[in-house]
Design an enzyme around this catalytic site. Structure first.
Site, PDB file in Angstrom:
ATOM      1  CG  LEU A  19      43.475  24.965  20.648  1.00 18.96           C
ATOM      2  CD1 LEU A  19      43.596  24.387  19.243  1.00 18.96           C
ATOM      3  CD2 LEU A  19      44.721  24.650  21.467  1.00 18.96           C
ATOM      4  CG  ASP A 138      41.839  40.050  12.999  1.00 14.49           C
ATOM      5  OD1 ASP A 138      42.506  40.955  13.545  1.00 14.49           O
ATOM      6  OD2 ASP A 138      41.133  39.247  13.624  1.00 14.49           O
TER       7      ASP A 138
END
Length: 716
Positions: A19, A138
């Site tokens: 993923l 992030d």
């Protein structure tokens, strides 16, 4: 981990079901060994164990602390036989926001409803982080996962808290994390350019990343892009972000060493409405600020974004302008405020606005709440009519820019070009559908406008009939008074009144003919409208563009296989070149279909509607003038009747109080007959007045929109 699968005590996954991958871990789609339930597992690699222990366990601790619908849930922490840590987390079936943005149909940004969903989820997730004193460090589309519910709606969730740490609003940190395109410029300078400095960073670094992420989601592109891209031209990337003027939300360098083109608004190519852009741009300008002292704080960001997300969108189509609008307004605001917002966006003054919905007039009181407005959509908006002359001047969207097809054979370049072209043709298709929808709205709107004028013509004819009946009554009464008493002083006034009534009587057929002329003209316009509507219903432009798109997608998929193959055999290379010829031909057909069919037909309809609008506006003005005149005329006739009644009362009083001998030629018997006739006439007039008053009230209830100059002398 040998083989193609891996497992922990309770979960199993294939190493091919990746993923996402990062520097310290990889994420896989896994299944519970007992239930088969899908989960996501984050497997840390050996590099991650070189980090300090407190950094290694920080993500576990963060996820255990956080619990929110817009943050990916941590179910448990397990271990591989090698003792490597595995985070077992919620699986999001829709992939990441980045994968969604990389789909060709989103090359120019997300649709408005999806963008709002992203914004709401990110804002709510970030609010939860701030409530818990967490800075993510992030934020980027790749770390925003998409869960698709059974009804197809999206829920976005923040993930990857490996860089997160606890930090209050007034605290700072020195360490560097994040992805460079989304990094705050101060962090970019140290982490990417490797320039040492002693700057510290606060929670506003997340706001910068959110700004870049939202801009990317809105436009399909990064807001700050040097020539050849941010990864190849890092010094210019830093220059763009740090030298950005206040208020600018994007900067692009289009040629090597060239100037930076600054933008203070979102591009016309993105799918957001002007109404949303107006709300969003100040937020982006506030958080895309390199100076941490000038950058918004989270409180201001949450206040502004919450205000936007709580607004109700009202779709509106300005008929004479041929422009679609979306008014973002709070449900608790009044309709008066809504009218002002409409005026601000459309330039049509409040007094000149008239709204229709589903073909009917939408009558709104200024004190009503916006929540009571009917449900609208882009294909079923409120139709806005203007009582002032308006002009439609432009298309609803510009033609997309098409890159030049590579002349030389090169597998990677051809694949990249074909991928870009798929996105561009998706944009062409979107505009073609928009043009089709606008044409439908124009035809439907003008049909409703025509029917509205037809109804006003009917009301005008009814008004003429009412005036005619009342006029006949007045003229009859004047004549009978004159016959009964040719000797009184009232006779001079009665004669003058009779002349004015005769003048009105002579002009009524002219008004009738004028209204009938309007009705005939409306018949012609409706025939034109019906023919254009039939033509539109039989058009296949959208289907043709869809077929061209499918052919271009097929070539892109073929080129993708060629790229994976690498060096092509001779025959494969020839096929590749033939496909390139076909691709060039399809692109030409796309442009031809767009320009010579869709745009041309749209412009022809705009030309027709300009003529219709001019004719109908003149009709409406004259009908309004006649409505004002007829309402005033009925009032004058009523006043004339009252004067005649008073005259009759005076005559009756004179005849009763004075003897017949005082008036030569009138015998007592003649006097009695005259008095009897006058009483009878007065009773008849009083009955007629009562009957006509009811109809007069109906006329008056239509209202007088504009004060018109009297077309005839007053009868009062």
């Amino acid at each position: 981990m040998a083989g193609m699968t891996a497992s922990t005590t309770n979960h199993l996954w294939s190493l091919q079901d990746v993923l996402g991958q990062g520097a310290t871990a990889s994420v896989y789609k896994a299944r519970n060994k007992r239930s088969g339930e899908l989960v996501a597992v984050k497997v840390f690699n050996t590099v991650s164990y070189h980090r300090p222990h407190e950094v290694q366990i920080r993500e576990f601790e963060m996820l255990r602390k956080l619990n929110h619908g817009n943050i990916v849930r941590l179910f448990t922490v397990e271990e591989l036989p090698s003792k490597q840590k595995v985070l077992v987390m919620e699986y999001c079936s829709g992939g990441s926001l980045l994968s969604l943005l990389e789909e060709p149909e989103n090359a120019f940004g997300l649709p408005e409803t999806e963008f709002l969903t992203v914004s709401q989820c990110v804002v709510q997730g970030m609010n939860h982080l701030r409530e818990n004193g967490v800075v993510h460090r992030d934020i980027k589309p790749g770390n925003i996962m998409r869960q698709v519910s059974e009804d197809g709606k999206s829920v976005y969730k923040l993930t990857d808290f490996g860089a997160a740490r606890e930090l209050e609003d007034d605290e700072k940190f020195m360490s560097i994390y994040g992805t460079e395109e989304y990094l705050h410029p101060d962090m970019y300078e140290r982490a990417v350019l490797r320039k040492p400095h002693q700057k510290s960073y606060g929670v506003s670094v997340d706001l910068w990343s959110i700004g870049v992420t939202l801009s990317h989601a809105a436009t399909g592109s990064l807001p700050f892009t040097p020539f050849e891209g941010p990864r190849r031209n890092k010094p210019t990337m830093y220059k763009i972000t740090t030298e950005k003027p206040v208020g600018a939300i994007a900067g692009v360098q289009r040629m090597e060493g060239g100037p930076i083109e600054w933008s203070y608004h979102l591009p016309h190519s993105c799918q957001l409405s002007q109404g949303l852009k107006v709300q969003l741009v100040p937020v982006l300008a506030g958080i895309l600020e390199a100076d941490q002292e000038r950058c918004w704080g989270f409180d201001q960001f949450f206040t502004a974004t919450t205000d936007i997300l709580q607004r109700q969108p009202v779709h509106l189509f300005s008929l004479q302008h041929a422009v679609a609008h979306c008014i973002y307004i709070h449900h608790y605001n009044t309709v008066s405020i809504f009218f002002e917002e409409v005026a601000s966006q459309t330039g049509i003054g409040v007094q000149q606005q008239h709204l229709m919905y589903l073909g009917h007039d939408l009558l709104l009181e200024g004190s009503m709440k916006v929540v009571n407005l009917p449900h609208t959509s882009p294909s079923q908006p409120l139709i806005l009519l203007s009582y002032a002359p308006e002009v439609n001047t432009s298309l609803p969207s510009r033609e997309p820019e098409t890159p030049i097809i590579p002349s030389r054979f090169e597998v990677n370049a051809d694949y990249n070009f074909s991928k870009v072209i798929v996105g561009v043709v998706h944009q062409y298709l979107r505009i073609v559908r928009l043009l089709h929808t606008h044409r439908e709205l124009l035809l439907q709107g003008y049909y409703s406008y025509m029917m509205r004028l037809r109804s006003e013509c009917g009301e005008a004819m009814h008004s003429i009939a009412m005036v005619t009946v009342r006029l006949q009554s007045c003229r009859s009464a004047v004549h009978r008074i004159h016959t009964l008493d040719p000797y009184t002083a009232e006779n001079q006034d009665t004669t003058h009144n009779s002349q004015r009534l005769q003048l009105v009587h002579e002009h009524l057929p002219i008004y009738t003919a004028g209204i009938q002329e309007f009705q005939n003209r409306l018949d012609q316009l409706q025939i034109e409208q019906a023919k254009l509507a039939e033509t539109l219903a039989n058009e296949k432009s959208c289907q043709k563009m869809e077929m061209l798109l499918q052919k271009i997608i097929a070539i892109n998929q073929h080129y993708r296989k060629d790229r994976l193959t690498g060096k092509l055999a001779y025959n494969d290379e020839q096929i590749h070149k033939f496909e390139k010829i076909h691709l060039s031909s399809h692109i030409k057909r796309v442009k031809c279909l767009f320009r010579e069919d869709c745009v041309q037909r749209y412009k022809e309809l705009l030309a027709s509607t300009r003529t219709w609008s001019s004719v109908m506006l003149e009709m409406q003005t004259r009908l309004q003038d006649f409505c004002s005149f007829s309402t005033g005329l009925l009032a004058d006739l009523e006043m004339s009747e009252q004067r005649q009644n008073k005259a009759m009362d005076r005559m009756l009083y004179t005849l009763q109080s004075k003897g017949a001998g005082q008036q030569p030629g009138i015998t007592p018997r003649d006097k009695d007959q005259m008095v009897s006739r006058m009483h009878h006439l007065k009773e008849e007039m009083e009955i007629l007045v009562r009957e006509l008053q009811c109809n007069n009230n109906i006329i008056e209830s239509l209202g007088v929109v504009n004060s018109a100059a009297a077309l005839e002398p007053s009868l009062a």
